[in-house]
Design a protein around this motif. Structure first.
Motif, PDB file in Angstrom:
ATOM      1  N   LEU A 145       0.852  -1.184   0.000  1.00 42.28           N
ATOM      2  CA  LEU A 145       0.000   0.000   0.000  1.00 42.28           C
ATOM      3  C   LEU A 145       0.889   1.235   0.000  1.00 42.28           C
ATOM      4  O   LEU A 145       1.978   1.228   0.574  1.00 42.28           O
ATOM      5  CB  LEU A 145      -0.896   0.016   1.235  1.00 42.28           C
ATOM      6  N   SER A 146       0.415   2.292  -0.616  1.00 39.57           N
ATOM      7  CA  SER A 146       1.211   3.523  -0.634  1.00 39.57           C
ATOM      8  C   SER A 146       1.178   4.156   0.754  1.00 39.57           C
ATOM      9  O   SER A 146       0.240   3.958   1.533  1.00 39.57           O
ATOM     10  CB  SER A 146       0.652   4.499  -1.661  1.00 39.57           C
ATOM     11  N   SER A 147       2.206   4.947   1.044  1.00 40.98           N
ATOM     12  CA  SER A 147       2.270   5.637   2.324  1.00 40.98           C
ATOM     13  C   SER A 147       1.061   6.552   2.488  1.00 40.98           C
ATOM     14  O   SER A 147       0.492   6.658   3.578  1.00 40.98           O
ATOM     15  CB  SER A 147       3.565   6.452   2.421  1.00 40.98           C
ATOM     16  N   GLU A 148       0.681   7.182   1.411  1.00 36.99           N
ATOM     17  CA  GLU A 148      -0.474   8.088   1.451  1.00 36.99           C
ATOM     18  C   GLU A 148      -1.746   7.325   1.851  1.00 36.99           C
ATOM     19  O   GLU A 148      -2.524   7.805   2.686  1.00 36.99           O
ATOM     20  CB  GLU A 148      -0.655   8.730   0.083  1.00 36.99           C
ATOM     21  N   ASP A 149      -1.949   6.141   1.276  1.00 36.24           N
ATOM     22  CA  ASP A 149      -3.136   5.338   1.604  1.00 36.24           C
ATOM     23  C   ASP A 149      -3.113   4.894   3.064  1.00 36.24           C
ATOM     24  O   ASP A 149      -4.143   4.908   3.746  1.00 36.24           O
ATOM     25  CB  ASP A 149      -3.226   4.103   0.703  1.00 36.24           C
ATOM     26  N   ILE A 150      -1.949   4.503   3.545  1.00 31.32           N
ATOM     27  CA  ILE A 150      -1.837   4.053   4.935  1.00 31.32           C
ATOM     28  C   ILE A 150      -2.137   5.212   5.886  1.00 31.32           C
ATOM     29  O   ILE A 150      -2.886   5.057   6.849  1.00 31.32           O
ATOM     30  CB  ILE A 150      -0.438   3.463   5.216  1.00 31.32           C
ATOM     31  N   CYS A 151      -1.547   6.368   5.601  1.00 27.83           N
ATOM     32  CA  CYS A 151      -1.773   7.542   6.453  1.00 27.83           C
ATOM     33  C   CYS A 151      -3.254   7.910   6.474  1.00 27.83           C
ATOM     34  O   CYS A 151      -3.819   8.203   7.530  1.00 27.83           O
ATOM     35  CB  CYS A 151      -0.947   8.733   5.972  1.00 27.83           C
ATOM     36  N   LYS A 152      -3.879   7.875   5.321  1.00 32.35           N
ATOM     37  CA  LYS A 152      -5.292   8.219   5.224  1.00 32.35           C
ATOM     38  C   LYS A 152      -6.132   7.202   5.981  1.00 32.35           C
ATOM     39  O   LYS A 152      -7.029   7.570   6.740  1.00 32.35           O
ATOM     40  CB  LYS A 152      -5.708   8.266   3.753  1.00 32.35           C
ATOM     41  N   GLU A 153      -5.832   5.930   5.782  1.00 30.35           N
ATOM     42  CA  GLU A 153      -6.622   4.866   6.391  1.00 30.35           C
ATOM     43  C   GLU A 153      -6.502   4.846   7.909  1.00 30.35           C
ATOM     44  O   GLU A 153      -7.476   4.642   8.618  1.00 30.35           O
ATOM     45  CB  GLU A 153      -6.172   3.516   5.823  1.00 30.35           C
ATOM     46  N   LEU A 154      -5.291   5.056   8.422  1.00 29.88           N
ATOM     47  CA  LEU A 154      -5.053   4.946   9.862  1.00 29.88           C
ATOM     48  C   LEU A 154      -4.961   6.305  10.553  1.00 29.88           C
ATOM     49  O   LEU A 154      -4.623   6.379  11.725  1.00 29.88           O
ATOM     50  CB  LEU A 154      -3.784   4.127  10.115  1.00 29.88           C
ATOM     51  N   GLN A 155      -5.200   7.353   9.794  1.00 28.31           N
ATOM     52  CA  GLN A 155      -5.169   8.717  10.312  1.00 28.31           C
ATOM     53  C   GLN A 155      -3.831   9.028  10.992  1.00 28.31           C
ATOM     54  O   GLN A 155      -3.775   9.467  12.131  1.00 28.31           O
ATOM     55  CB  GLN A 155      -6.343   8.954  11.261  1.00 28.31           C
ATOM     56  N   LEU A 156      -2.751   8.771  10.251  1.00 27.03           N
ATOM     57  CA  LEU A 156      -1.398   9.051  10.723  1.00 27.03           C
ATOM     58  C   LEU A 156      -0.814  10.184   9.902  1.00 27.03           C
ATOM     59  O   LEU A 156      -1.196  10.384   8.752  1.00 27.03           O
ATOM     60  CB  LEU A 156      -0.500   7.819  10.547  1.00 27.03           C
ATOM     61  N   THR A 157       0.137  10.881  10.488  1.00 29.90           N
ATOM     62  CA  THR A 157       0.879  11.857   9.705  1.00 29.90           C
ATOM     63  C   THR A 157       1.974  11.104   8.954  1.00 29.90           C
ATOM     64  O   THR A 157       2.427  10.045   9.417  1.00 29.90           O
ATOM     65  CB  THR A 157       1.525  12.928  10.604  1.00 29.90           C
ATOM     66  N   PRO A 158       2.411  11.624   7.816  1.00 31.61           N
ATOM     67  CA  PRO A 158       3.502  10.951   7.091  1.00 31.61           C
ATOM     68  C   PRO A 158       4.745  10.793   7.962  1.00 31.61           C
ATOM     69  O   PRO A 158       5.409   9.760   7.918  1.00 31.61           O
ATOM     70  CB  PRO A 158       3.760  11.878   5.903  1.00 31.61           C
TER      71      PRO A 158
END
Length: 188
Positions: A145-158
Motif C-alpha cells: 500500500l502507498s504511504s499516502e493510503d496508509i496515512c489516510k486509512e489509519l489517520q497518521l501523519t507521514p
C-alpha cells in the motif's frame, strides 16, 4: 479437475498468507473464505491469464485491505510509548547519526532470500514486532500500500508513519542479525 478442487488446493497457502498479514486467525479465515467465494462466483474472470495462485493472492490482498479497513474502525492502535525503540536507537547509533558498529556482513542476500528457512525466520521476526508497528510494516512492505493510503486509512501523519516504519525495520534488522545472519548454523 474442477475449479473448486483447484481452489481447495491453495487454501492452506492463502490462509497462511492471510494470518501473516492480519495476525488474527478468525480474520484470516474470513478473508480466505471471501476470496474463495469470490473466485467461485466469477471463475470467468480468471481466464488463465496468470497462475491460479497469483490470481487468488491478488483477490486475497484486496480482501485483507478491506478487513484492515473494517477492523481499524473497531480496534484502536496501541501507541508506541514505552516500546523500547528509543533505547534501541541509542544503542545502534552515535550522536552524529552513524552506526555504533557497522552492520554485520550479510553475505549474499539474494541467495539467502531463496531459502525457505530464511522466510521462516523473517516471519518469526515480523511476529515479534509490536502489533501496531507490525501492522504498518505489513501494510507498506507486504501489501504494497502507498504511504499516502496508509496515512489516510489509519489517520497518521507521514512523519509518524516513516518513524514507525524506520523503527520496524531496525527491529527486523536486529532480529535477523541475531537469528539468521549471526547464526551460521541457521543460514547454512
Amino acid at each position: 479437475m474442477s475449479i473448486e478442487s483447484q481452489l481447495a488446493d491453495h487454501r492452506v497457502y492463502l490462509l497462511r498468507y492471510a494470518r501473516l498479514q492480519l495476525r488474527n486467525d478468525a480474520w484470516a479465515e474470513d478473508a480466505v473464505s471471501e476470496t474463495l467465494l469470490a473466485a467461485v462466483a466469477k471463475p470467468q474472470s480468471f481466464a488463465n491469464r496468470s497462475q491460479l495462485k497469483t490470481w487468488l493472492v491478488g483477490i486475497l490482498k484486496h480482501k485483507i485491505v478491506d478487513a484492515l479497513r473494517q477492523r481499524s474502525r473497531e480496534v484502536a492502535l496501541d501507541t508506541d510509548e514505552g516500546d523500547g525503540s528509543e533505547e534501541l536507537e541509542a544503542l545502534a547509533f552515535k550522536a552524529d547519526g552513524h552506526f555504533q558498529q557497522q552492520p554485520a556482513d550479510w553475505g549474499n542476500p539474494e541467495q539467502d532470500l531463496s531459502r525457505r528457512q530464511f522466510f521462516a525466520v523473517l516471519e518469526a521476526c515480523t511476529d515479534k514486532l509490536p502489533p501496531a508497528m507490525g501492522r504498518l510494516f505489513l501494510m507498506r512492505e507486504w501489501l504494497e500500500l502507498s504511504s499516502e493510503d496508509i496515512c489516510k486509512e489509519l489517520q497518521l501523519t507521514p512523519t509518524n508513519l516513516y518513524v514507525q516504519l524506520h523503527r520496524a525495520r531496525l527491529r527486523l534488522r536486529e532480529c535477523l542479525e541475531l537469528n539468521w545472519f549471526g547464526n551460521k548454523e541457521a543460514s547454512s
